[in-house]
Scaffold this motif. Sequence first.
Motif, PDB file in Angstrom:
ATOM      1  N   ARG A 192       2.187   1.421  -3.602  1.00  0.00           N
ATOM      2  CA  ARG A 192       1.421   2.090  -4.226  1.00  0.00           C
ATOM      3  C   ARG A 192       0.646   3.862  -3.749  1.00  0.00           C
ATOM      4  N   GLU A 193       0.746   4.258  -3.255  1.00  0.00           N
ATOM      5  CA  GLU A 193      -0.883   4.865  -2.691  1.00  0.00           C
ATOM      6  C   GLU A 193       0.576   6.283  -1.685  1.00  0.00           C
ATOM      7  N   LYS A 194       1.343   5.345  -1.117  1.00  0.00           N
ATOM      8  CA  LYS A 194       2.483   6.780  -0.202  1.00  0.00           C
ATOM      9  C   LYS A 194       1.728   6.294   0.783  1.00  0.00           C
ATOM     10  N   TYR A 195       0.461   5.756   1.631  1.00  0.00           N
ATOM     11  CA  TYR A 195      -0.367   6.129   3.050  1.00  0.00           C
ATOM     12  C   TYR A 195      -1.000   4.348   3.074  1.00  0.00           C
ATOM     13  N   ALA A 196      -1.036   4.748   4.113  1.00  0.00           N
ATOM     14  CA  ALA A 196      -2.090   2.883   4.444  1.00  0.00           C
ATOM     15  C   ALA A 196      -2.621   2.923   5.546  1.00  0.00           C
ATOM     16  N   LEU A 222      -7.172  13.085  -1.326  1.00  0.00           N
ATOM     17  CA  LEU A 222      -6.641  11.291  -1.167  1.00  0.00           C
ATOM     18  C   LEU A 222      -7.655  10.847  -0.513  1.00  0.00           C
ATOM     19  N   PHE A 223      -7.487  10.959   0.532  1.00  0.00           N
ATOM     20  CA  PHE A 223      -8.486  10.657   1.797  1.00  0.00           C
ATOM     21  C   PHE A 223      -8.735  10.646   2.826  1.00  0.00           C
ATOM     22  N   HIS A 270       0.873  -0.934  -0.499  1.00  0.00           N
ATOM     23  CA  HIS A 270       0.509   0.131   0.321  1.00  0.00           C
ATOM     24  C   HIS A 270       0.748   1.040   0.079  1.00  0.00           C
ATOM     25  N   ASP A 324      -2.389  14.718  -1.894  1.00  0.00           N
ATOM     26  CA  ASP A 324      -1.462  14.770  -2.142  1.00  0.00           C
ATOM     27  C   ASP A 324      -0.521  15.874  -2.133  1.00  0.00           C
ATOM     28  N   VAL A 371       3.062  12.431   0.550  1.00  0.00           N
ATOM     29  CA  VAL A 371       1.456  13.202   0.916  1.00  0.00           C
ATOM     30  C   VAL A 371       1.551  14.118   2.009  1.00  0.00           C
TER      31      VAL A 371
END
Length: 260
Positions: free
Chosen positions: A29-33, A206-207, A26, A200, A225
């Motif tokens: 791919r996403e730079k956060y989890a 992003l989330f 994660h 970002d 991020v």
Amino acid sequence: MTDCKKISLCKTNKNMISIRKDIQFHLSREKYAMVQGDEFCIDPVLDTPRQAFLSDWQSLPADEYLQDGDCFRFRRFTLFNFLPRTGELRAVPSASYFQSQKHNRYAGGVARRFAPFLDESLENPFLDHLIRCDFSQLPVEDNTLDHPWLVDVHQVRIRATLHEEGKPTPEGVHHDGEEFVCIHLVDRKNVGGGVSTVYDNQSYPLFDCGLKEPMDTMILWDPHVMHAVSPITPVCHTAEATRDVLLIGFDPSPDLRPPT
């Protein structure tokens, strides 16, 4: 950094804390989890040390670096020197915490000296295993395991009352200025708000999520991020609201001398 206190807690190679999720995937791919609290596997041997460590949040000193007479944040801080290849973890006494003004518009540019961790907390095996668990989740290059990493750890309580909202991130949307940041929820009581958002590098959201259950965790690859947390207010106005977190940041520091 030679004046270090060695923390010799791992008597075995067994990792007593693990996560039932591919965090490296994660983060790559996403730079956060996001990790839910029930995705952690914590050995029951750590139950008593964990409760002892968490009791610290009931007596954290006030953060003296707040502005305008505010009193919504309470904090302890310790810096560790970590050699991943050998597993050596040493606390650095009397260390300060520094962020540039670029990373922290609210309190950056000052070497902040917070109250240190209690001695018994420095030697708490739950903290030791959690630091090692967090590091094991990070997508780091193998060659970085042979040089020191700095690990800064913060015990933080944000308090809100009817007369003062609590601001987990008074600096707004920001980078912490480290390579990786792990944000573990310890507890939250009577809290409205406190929504964590990841952005970002152009400040596009992003989330978002509300860390609500103990050990709910957000892990960030910080250069890629940014993040922020909305203010908290009491749900029931006759009682204060508290949001307790443990922050663990990791930064590779190849120019540091190995601890002695």
